[in-house]
Design a protein around this motif. Sequence first.
Motif, PDB file in Angstrom:
ATOM      1  N   ASN A  89       6.762  -2.380  -0.527  1.00  0.00           N
ATOM      2  CA  ASN A  89       7.861  -2.103   0.692  1.00  0.00           C
ATOM      3  C   ASN A  89       9.032  -0.428   0.400  1.00  0.00           C
ATOM      4  O   ASN A  89       9.392  -0.354   1.401  1.00  0.00           O
ATOM      5  N   PHE A  90       9.039  -0.076  -0.178  1.00  0.00           N
ATOM      6  CA  PHE A  90       9.721   1.191   0.162  1.00  0.00           C
ATOM      7  C   PHE A  90       9.249   2.252   0.921  1.00  0.00           C
ATOM      8  O   PHE A  90       9.814   2.754   1.622  1.00  0.00           O
ATOM      9  N   ALA A  91       8.038   2.107   1.586  1.00  0.00           N
ATOM     10  CA  ALA A  91       6.874   3.162   2.374  1.00  0.00           C
ATOM     11  C   ALA A  91       7.958   2.115   3.069  1.00  0.00           C
ATOM     12  O   ALA A  91       8.218   2.602   4.519  1.00  0.00           O
ATOM     13  N   LYS A  92       7.977   1.304   4.056  1.00  0.00           N
ATOM     14  CA  LYS A  92       7.976  -0.365   4.457  1.00  0.00           C
ATOM     15  C   LYS A  92       9.747   0.541   5.023  1.00  0.00           C
ATOM     16  O   LYS A  92      10.419   0.529   5.609  1.00  0.00           O
ATOM     17  N   ASP A  93      10.760   0.235   4.166  1.00  0.00           N
ATOM     18  CA  ASP A  93      12.072   1.024   4.040  1.00  0.00           C
ATOM     19  C   ASP A  93      12.259   2.056   4.513  1.00  0.00           C
ATOM     20  O   ASP A  93      13.026   2.001   5.479  1.00  0.00           O
ATOM     21  N   LEU A  94      11.515   3.478   4.599  1.00  0.00           N
ATOM     22  CA  LEU A  94      11.595   4.861   5.428  1.00  0.00           C
ATOM     23  C   LEU A  94      10.684   4.191   5.958  1.00  0.00           C
ATOM     24  O   LEU A  94      11.880   5.370   6.859  1.00  0.00           O
ATOM     25  N   PHE A  95      10.361   3.673   6.737  1.00  0.00           N
ATOM     26  CA  PHE A  95       9.803   3.666   8.164  1.00  0.00           C
ATOM     27  C   PHE A  95      10.545   2.759   9.031  1.00  0.00           C
ATOM     28  O   PHE A  95      11.227   3.583  10.280  1.00  0.00           O
ATOM     29  N   SER A  96      12.174   1.638   8.988  1.00  0.00           N
ATOM     30  CA  SER A  96      12.757   1.035   8.533  1.00  0.00           C
ATOM     31  C   SER A  96      14.147   2.906   9.137  1.00  0.00           C
ATOM     32  O   SER A  96      14.124   2.690  10.604  1.00  0.00           O
ATOM     33  N   LEU A  97      13.717   3.316   8.295  1.00  0.00           N
ATOM     34  CA  LEU A  97      15.449   4.374   7.684  1.00  0.00           C
ATOM     35  C   LEU A  97      14.532   4.994   9.301  1.00  0.00           C
ATOM     36  O   LEU A  97      16.040   5.696   9.991  1.00  0.00           O
TER      37      LEU A  97
END
Length: 398
Positions: A139-147
Amino acid sequence: MKNFLQQYSEEVSAELHRILNYWMKYTIDKTDGGFYGSVNNNNQPKPGAEKGIVLHGRILWTFSTAYSREAKKEYLEMAQRAYDYIMAYFKDNEHGGVYWSVDAKGNMLDSRKQIYGVAFCLYGMSAYYAASKNEAALNFAKDLFSLIEKYSYDSVKKGYMEVFTRDWKDIDNASSIAKNAKQKKTMNTHLHLIEAYASLYKVWPDETLKQRIAGLLEVFDLYFIDHNKYFNRLFFDENWKEQPDVISYGHDIESAWLLLQCAQVINDAHWIDVFKDYAVKIADAVHVGIGSDGSIWYEYNPATGKINKQRDWWPQAEGMVGYINAYQLTCDEKYLHQSLKTWSFVKEKILDLQNGEWFWGRKEDNSLVNADKAGFWKCPYHNSRACMEVMDRSSFCR
């Protein structure tokens, strides 16, 4: 030739274990958590050294990947240590993303959002999820991708901007790892961003992510790769106006194999064909930056005509992979011999057989470069990855 490949694989397998053992033995900060910010050639940590997200992200990737290959609990424990420290001290819970660095006690030191560092955190988180199945890491990896996509992606001119303030505002690149304010888009950041995205795609095959990886391959084809000389152009402004700079042999040979691998991850037939061709052409171009001992020199400055013949550890690691990759693509044994010759130089001049790990490098006169054995930029990433890649590629040519 099969005997050479088998011996090569056995040697790098043994070296991989030595590298991993070194980091487990000498780099754990048992007092303040995480890993020391600096360790010298005598394996002594430097008190008070700042700790970087690149170091911790690369440790996270290395030991997660090692555990996925060989399920030793101590590897997963190292990965979890890196994960826990990043989440506790580098993660910006207010504005999202991760800080560039913290002090030795874990206090925020440099709060900028450097896409290079964010990418390495994403890279590590993806590998950690693959190893641990920790949903919070994914989930954090996905958040970083989105940012990154929200703030860094240039939807008009393509590519990604280099650096931002803590709250994701534009920042003068003079304070970034780039060299001047006009360098808004850099080859190095794009290269490590695409490998991070490819790592995430392996565990989260999202269609938008796939499109972004293909878009990054296109950016390399359009802007970074010089189609006359097959070196990489390194620095551009936001409008893709090239900024004069050096030719970096290490980055070139790294891109030769890594971009093809990213195209293969998304199984894009067009880009696979394109980067198979480029992988060999770049490997041929880089040969002018290789010494008679097989070592890969640091860089060439076209403005002065001078070659910096220092041999740092990481171009040697990338050369090992780049040339065995060219061998696999062509069945031409000259490329395998080059990979083996570079490995021979590493064994003779870069491996620290007394204290472990790899020296930073050798100057032109073969004297040691006096720099970290482990530190802000010296991580178990290039060399451990090279060992893993050679092991995986140690079959006969395709």
